[in-house]
Design a protein around this motif. Structure first.
Motif, mmCIF file in Angstrom:
data_model
loop_
_atom_site.group_PDB
_atom_site.id
_atom_site.type_symbol
_atom_site.label_atom_id
_atom_site.label_comp_id
_atom_site.label_asym_id
_atom_site.label_seq_id
_atom_site.Cartn_x
_atom_site.Cartn_y
_atom_site.Cartn_z
ATOM 1 N N SER A 85 -8.442 19.390 4.621
ATOM 2 C CA SER A 85 -7.143 20.057 4.636
ATOM 3 C C SER A 85 -6.283 19.674 3.436
ATOM 4 N N ASN A 86 -6.468 18.468 2.911
ATOM 5 C CA ASN A 86 -5.678 18.013 1.758
ATOM 6 C C ASN A 86 -6.603 17.429 0.711
ATOM 7 N N LEU A 87 -6.219 17.605 -0.532
ATOM 8 C CA LEU A 87 -6.953 16.999 -1.634
ATOM 9 C C LEU A 87 -6.177 15.804 -2.157
ATOM 10 N N ASP A 88 -6.901 14.773 -2.600
ATOM 11 C CA ASP A 88 -6.248 13.651 -3.263
ATOM 12 C C ASP A 88 -5.594 14.164 -4.540
ATOM 13 N N PRO A 89 -4.513 13.522 -4.976
ATOM 14 C CA PRO A 89 -3.799 14.011 -6.169
ATOM 15 C C PRO A 89 -4.668 14.119 -7.411
ATOM 16 N N ASP A 90 -5.592 13.176 -7.616
ATOM 17 C CA ASP A 90 -6.428 13.246 -8.809
ATOM 18 C C ASP A 90 -7.368 14.451 -8.764
ATOM 19 N N LEU A 91 -7.838 14.826 -7.592
ATOM 20 C CA LEU A 91 -8.699 16.012 -7.477
ATOM 21 C C LEU A 91 -7.882 17.300 -7.570
ATOM 22 N N ALA A 92 -6.709 17.296 -6.970
ATOM 23 C CA ALA A 92 -5.877 18.496 -6.984
ATOM 24 C C ALA A 92 -5.402 18.834 -8.386
ATOM 25 N N GLN A 106 -13.830 15.628 -2.009
ATOM 26 C CA GLN A 106 -12.841 15.135 -1.056
ATOM 27 C C GLN A 106 -13.475 14.869 0.309
ATOM 28 N N ARG A 107 -14.385 15.738 0.739
ATOM 29 C CA ARG A 107 -15.071 15.534 2.018
ATOM 30 C C ARG A 107 -15.859 14.224 1.993
ATOM 31 N N GLN A 108 -16.560 13.960 0.879
ATOM 32 C CA GLN A 108 -17.310 12.708 0.757
ATOM 33 C C GLN A 108 -16.374 11.502 0.798
ATOM 34 N N ARG A 109 -15.239 11.611 0.116
ATOM 35 C CA ARG A 109 -14.264 10.525 0.143
ATOM 36 C C ARG A 109 -13.749 10.291 1.561
#
Length: 142
Positions: A85-92, A106-109
């Motif tokens: 539902s949310n992405l980390d800032p570095d990925l976004a 993000q799913r793996q994280r």
């Protein structure tokens, strides 16, 4: 708001608090007795042992399971279709990744964080009960 509606809402608000006691009383009246009582309530696991010796065995078996490679493999397989539902800032903010690639990362994280969190909780429970490290895990190690 009518008095009947207020009373009904008050009843709904009190139900979670009163439920374990009412269920215990009903079990006693039904003749099930104390064998059923430990399983009633919020957050109490099924089959939770009553005496400390078996509780220690239970905590040890949970820790052995959570730190095994088989458990990790099962959890990764079970959680591989989790919704992100949310992405980390570095990925976004990354312009070099497509949205689908960022969601896969993000799913793996999220899976890694969840597994690490469960292992930390198991380690805390073990340390709280036995006051010694489990499987050579020290406070600083992950």
């Amino acid at each position: 708001m009518s008095l009947a509606r207020r009373g009904f809402l008050r009843l709904l608000g009190a139900a979670p608090v009163a439920l374990p006691g009412v269920a215990r009383e009903a079990a006693t009246k039904a003749g099930i007795g104390q064998a059923f009582a430990p399983e009633i309530g919020f957050g109490s696991p099924q089959g939770y042992p009553a005496n400390p010796a078996s509780e220690g065995e239970w905590i040890t078996s949970i820790c052995e399971r959570v730190f095994s490679k088989e458990w990790e493999k099962e959890e990764r397989e079970r959680r591989k279709n989790w919704h992100v539902s949310n992405l980390d800032p570095d990925l976004a903010s990354s312009r070099s990744l497509s949205l689908s690639a960022a969601m896969i990362i993000q799913r793996q994280r999220n899976i890694d964080r969840s597994i690490a969190s469960e292992r930390e909780e198991a380690k805390r429970n073990y340390l709280r009960f036995f006051k010694v490290d489990f499987l050579g895990i020290t406070e600083g190690a992950a």
